[in-house]
Design a protein around this motif. Structure first.
Motif, PDB file in Angstrom:
ATOM      1  N   ARG A 125     -26.072   8.008  37.486  1.00  0.00           N
ATOM      2  CA  ARG A 125     -24.752   8.515  37.136  1.00  0.00           C
ATOM      3  C   ARG A 125     -23.676   7.515  37.541  1.00  0.00           C
ATOM      4  NH1 ARG A 125     -27.709  12.569  39.389  1.00  0.00           N
ATOM      5  NH2 ARG A 125     -26.872  12.011  41.440  1.00  0.00           N
ATOM      6  N   PRO A 126     -22.601   7.375  36.722  1.00  0.00           N
ATOM      7  CA  PRO A 126     -21.508   6.480  37.104  1.00  0.00           C
ATOM      8  C   PRO A 126     -20.922   6.873  38.450  1.00  0.00           C
ATOM      9  CG  PRO A 126     -21.297   7.148  34.812  1.00  0.00           C
ATOM     10  CD  PRO A 126     -22.372   8.008  35.411  1.00  0.00           C
ATOM     11  N   SER A 127     -20.871   5.936  39.364  1.00  0.00           N
ATOM     12  CA  SER A 127     -20.365   6.193  40.703  1.00  0.00           C
ATOM     13  C   SER A 127     -19.007   5.534  40.931  1.00  0.00           C
ATOM     14  CB  SER A 127     -21.364   5.674  41.740  1.00  0.00           C
ATOM     15  OG  SER A 127     -20.841   5.746  43.036  1.00  0.00           O
ATOM     16  N   ALA A 128     -18.832   4.345  40.383  1.00  0.00           N
ATOM     17  CA  ALA A 128     -17.588   3.602  40.543  1.00  0.00           C
ATOM     18  C   ALA A 128     -17.497   2.576  39.418  1.00  0.00           C
ATOM     19  CB  ALA A 128     -17.525   2.922  41.908  1.00  0.00           C
ATOM     20  N   VAL A 129     -16.317   2.039  39.254  1.00  0.00           N
ATOM     21  CA  VAL A 129     -16.104   0.955  38.281  1.00  0.00           C
ATOM     22  C   VAL A 129     -15.466  -0.206  39.015  1.00  0.00           C
ATOM     23  CG1 VAL A 129     -14.902   0.225  36.191  1.00  0.00           C
ATOM     24  CG2 VAL A 129     -15.886   2.512  36.320  1.00  0.00           C
ATOM     25  N   LEU A 130     -16.069  -1.368  38.877  1.00  0.00           N
ATOM     26  CA  LEU A 130     -15.552  -2.590  39.498  1.00  0.00           C
ATOM     27  C   LEU A 130     -14.846  -3.400  38.418  1.00  0.00           C
ATOM     28  CD1 LEU A 130     -17.561  -4.922  41.896  1.00  0.00           C
ATOM     29  CD2 LEU A 130     -15.936  -5.805  40.247  1.00  0.00           C
ATOM     30  N   CYS A 131     -13.566  -3.688  38.628  1.00  0.00           N
ATOM     31  CA  CYS A 131     -12.776  -4.446  37.657  1.00  0.00           C
ATOM     32  C   CYS A 131     -12.301  -5.753  38.274  1.00  0.00           C
ATOM     33  CB  CYS A 131     -11.568  -3.642  37.190  1.00  0.00           C
ATOM     34  SG  CYS A 131     -12.000  -2.164  36.242  1.00  0.00           S
ATOM     35  N   VAL A 132     -12.419  -6.827  37.513  1.00  0.00           N
ATOM     36  CA  VAL A 132     -11.889  -8.138  37.909  1.00  0.00           C
ATOM     37  C   VAL A 132     -10.811  -8.513  36.906  1.00  0.00           C
ATOM     38  CG1 VAL A 132     -12.409 -10.560  38.359  1.00  0.00           C
ATOM     39  CG2 VAL A 132     -14.128  -8.808  38.845  1.00  0.00           C
ATOM     40  N   ASN A 133      -9.600  -8.740  37.388  1.00  0.00           N
ATOM     41  CA  ASN A 133      -8.464  -9.086  36.539  1.00  0.00           C
ATOM     42  C   ASN A 133      -8.011 -10.509  36.871  1.00  0.00           C
ATOM     43  OD1 ASN A 133      -8.327  -6.410  35.429  1.00  0.00           O
ATOM     44  ND2 ASN A 133      -7.386  -5.758  37.351  1.00  0.00           N
ATOM     45  N   LEU A 134      -8.210 -11.429  35.920  1.00  0.00           N
ATOM     46  CA  LEU A 134      -7.892 -12.844  36.134  1.00  0.00           C
ATOM     47  C   LEU A 134      -6.558 -13.181  35.491  1.00  0.00           C
ATOM     48  CD1 LEU A 134      -8.885 -15.681  37.093  1.00  0.00           C
ATOM     49  CD2 LEU A 134      -9.830 -15.962  34.796  1.00  0.00           C
ATOM     50  N   ASP A 135      -5.643 -13.699  36.290  1.00  0.00           N
ATOM     51  CA  ASP A 135      -4.334 -14.123  35.781  1.00  0.00           C
ATOM     52  C   ASP A 135      -4.525 -15.370  34.910  1.00  0.00           C
ATOM     53  OD1 ASP A 135      -1.736 -14.841  35.308  1.00  0.00           O
ATOM     54  OD2 ASP A 135      -1.160 -15.049  37.412  1.00  0.00           O
ATOM     55  N   ARG A 136      -4.147 -15.289  33.629  1.00  0.00           N
ATOM     56  CA  ARG A 136      -4.342 -16.404  32.695  1.00  0.00           C
ATOM     57  C   ARG A 136      -3.224 -17.443  32.759  1.00  0.00           C
ATOM     58  NH1 ARG A 136      -7.831 -16.108  28.620  1.00  0.00           N
ATOM     59  NH2 ARG A 136      -6.459 -17.453  27.419  1.00  0.00           N
ATOM     60  N   THR A 137      -2.191 -17.206  33.566  1.00  0.00           N
ATOM     61  CA  THR A 137      -1.039 -18.108  33.583  1.00  0.00           C
ATOM     62  C   THR A 137      -1.427 -19.556  33.846  1.00  0.00           C
ATOM     63  OG1 THR A 137       0.389 -16.292  34.320  1.00  0.00           O
ATOM     64  CG2 THR A 137       1.219 -18.531  34.621  1.00  0.00           C
ATOM     65  N   PRO A 138      -2.239 -19.860  34.892  1.00  0.00           N
ATOM     66  CA  PRO A 138      -2.606 -21.265  35.108  1.00  0.00           C
ATOM     67  C   PRO A 138      -3.390 -21.855  33.941  1.00  0.00           C
ATOM     68  CG  PRO A 138      -3.110 -19.929  37.053  1.00  0.00           C
ATOM     69  CD  PRO A 138      -2.791 -18.983  35.943  1.00  0.00           C
ATOM     70  N   LEU A 139      -4.245 -21.045  33.301  1.00  0.00           N
ATOM     71  CA  LEU A 139      -5.013 -21.528  32.149  1.00  0.00           C
ATOM     72  C   LEU A 139      -4.093 -21.809  30.974  1.00  0.00           C
ATOM     73  CD1 LEU A 139      -8.051 -19.070  32.309  1.00  0.00           C
ATOM     74  CD2 LEU A 139      -7.927 -21.403  33.200  1.00  0.00           C
ATOM     75  N   ASP A 140      -3.123 -20.914  30.737  1.00  0.00           N
ATOM     76  CA  ASP A 140      -2.191 -21.125  29.640  1.00  0.00           C
ATOM     77  C   ASP A 140      -1.337 -22.368  29.878  1.00  0.00           C
ATOM     78  OD1 ASP A 140      -3.141 -18.859  28.407  1.00  0.00           O
ATOM     79  OD2 ASP A 140      -1.556 -17.553  29.180  1.00  0.00           O
ATOM     80  N   GLN A 141      -0.929 -22.582  31.124  1.00  0.00           N
ATOM     81  CA  GLN A 141      -0.125 -23.760  31.447  1.00  0.00           C
ATOM     82  C   GLN A 141      -0.931 -25.039  31.253  1.00  0.00           C
ATOM     83  OE1 GLN A 141       1.059 -22.756  35.459  1.00  0.00           O
ATOM     84  NE2 GLN A 141       2.924 -21.727  34.782  1.00  0.00           N
ATOM     85  N   ALA A 142      -2.207 -24.998  31.676  1.00  0.00           N
ATOM     86  CA  ALA A 142      -3.062 -26.172  31.502  1.00  0.00           C
ATOM     87  C   ALA A 142      -3.294 -26.457  30.025  1.00  0.00           C
ATOM     88  CB  ALA A 142      -4.393 -25.968  32.222  1.00  0.00           C
ATOM     89  N   ALA A 143      -3.493 -25.398  29.228  1.00  0.00           N
ATOM     90  CA  ALA A 143      -3.704 -25.589  27.787  1.00  0.00           C
ATOM     91  C   ALA A 143      -2.464 -26.177  27.130  1.00  0.00           C
ATOM     92  CB  ALA A 143      -4.058 -24.250  27.137  1.00  0.00           C
ATOM     93  N   ALA A 144      -1.277 -25.719  27.548  1.00  0.00           N
ATOM     94  CA  ALA A 144      -0.037 -26.263  26.985  1.00  0.00           C
ATOM     95  C   ALA A 144       0.128 -27.732  27.351  1.00  0.00           C
ATOM     96  CB  ALA A 144       1.165 -25.453  27.496  1.00  0.00           C
ATOM     97  N   LEU A 145      -0.257 -28.089  28.595  1.00  0.00           N
ATOM     98  CA  LEU A 145      -0.154 -29.481  29.023  1.00  0.00           C
ATOM     99  C   LEU A 145      -1.086 -30.368  28.212  1.00  0.00           C
ATOM    100  CD1 LEU A 145       0.934 -31.578  31.042  1.00  0.00           C
ATOM    101  CD2 LEU A 145      -0.934 -30.946  32.571  1.00  0.00           C
ATOM    102  N   LEU A 146      -2.330 -29.919  28.017  1.00  0.00           N
ATOM    103  CA  LEU A 146      -3.287 -30.703  27.234  1.00  0.00           C
ATOM    104  C   LEU A 146      -2.844 -30.821  25.780  1.00  0.00           C
ATOM    105  CD1 LEU A 146      -6.655 -29.311  28.656  1.00  0.00           C
ATOM    106  CD2 LEU A 146      -5.622 -31.545  29.110  1.00  0.00           C
ATOM    107  N   ALA A 147      -2.271 -29.737  25.230  1.00  0.00           N
ATOM    108  CA  ALA A 147      -1.795 -29.786  23.850  1.00  0.00           C
ATOM    109  C   ALA A 147      -0.656 -30.787  23.705  1.00  0.00           C
ATOM    110  CB  ALA A 147      -1.340 -28.399  23.410  1.00  0.00           C
TER     111      ALA A 147
END
Length: 208
Positions: A96-118
């Motif tokens: 039976r479902p007992s708990a839910v584990l959620c991982v939330n990753l902030d994409r801001t550094p990835l978006d900034q890196a992608a903009a820099l590479l672009a």
């Protein structure tokens, strides 16, 4: 955090390890499926705390990417930051479902890196050949060297027709449009500059 809850005690090392690995860019949240409340939060990004509503109804609209795993899917923070989220349903011994584990990753550094590479990949203006001497000098050496190897004669032993053939290839490659090309080509062919100029004149006169 509710340290006395057995689910928190069980999953706390896992949650803490994930949070430390991805710090400071991810939060880890453990939810109670029975009460739809937050059990514990590591590295909070969304300002939630233990006891706050979980609002896990969002999981009902997601297709599982694996056994009891939902996501990655996108979420937004109130300040506009984008999150990539993954949720895993944790079950008890009875399945039976007992708990839910959620991982939330902030994409801001990835978006900034992608903009820099672009930005680095953006189109540039044509390069001035005079500033890239190594490129065209290597081309000269490649053409002369390939001809010498193919015909089995050293550069100083090339005939007039041989030299005209080499100069025709170099001219077609645009080498003589570069300032200072003449002395480099003359040196590679083991001839004087005046001889090179004369050969070039003959080559261009012979063209239709």
């Amino acid at each position: 955090m509710t340290p006395t809850d057995p689910r928190v005690r069980m999953w706390s090392p896992v949650c803490a390890a994930i949070a430390k690995l991805l710090a400071p860019h991810a939060e880890v949240v453990l939810h109670d499926t029975a009460t739809d409340r937050v059990l514990a939060v590591w590295n909070p990004l969304s300002r939630r705390a233990a006891g706050d509503p979980s609002m896990l109804g969002e999981l009902d609209r997601l297709e599982p990417a694996g056994d009891d795993v939902h996501g990655p899917y996108e979420k937004l923070l109130p300040d506009g930051r984008r999150l990539s989220s993954v949720s895993a349903v944790l079950r008890d011994d009875g399945g039976r479902p007992s708990a839910v584990l959620c991982v939330n990753l902030d994409r801001t550094p990835l978006d900034q890196a992608a903009a820099l590479l672009a930005a680095f990949a953006a189109p540039t203006s044509p390069r001035p050949e005079a500033m890239f001497e190594q490129d065209w000098t290597e081309r000269v050496h490649q053409v002369v060297g390939a001809y010498v190897r193919e015909h089995g004669r050293a550069a100083e032993r090339l005939t007039r027709d041989d030299r005209l053939a080499v100069l025709a290839e170099l001219d077609a490659a645009g080498v003589f449009a570069v300032r200072r090309a003449v002395p480099v080509v003359a040196g590679a062919l083991k001839i004087s500059r005046s001889t090179l100029y004369a050969l070039l004149a003959d080559l261009r006169r012979s063209r239709p």
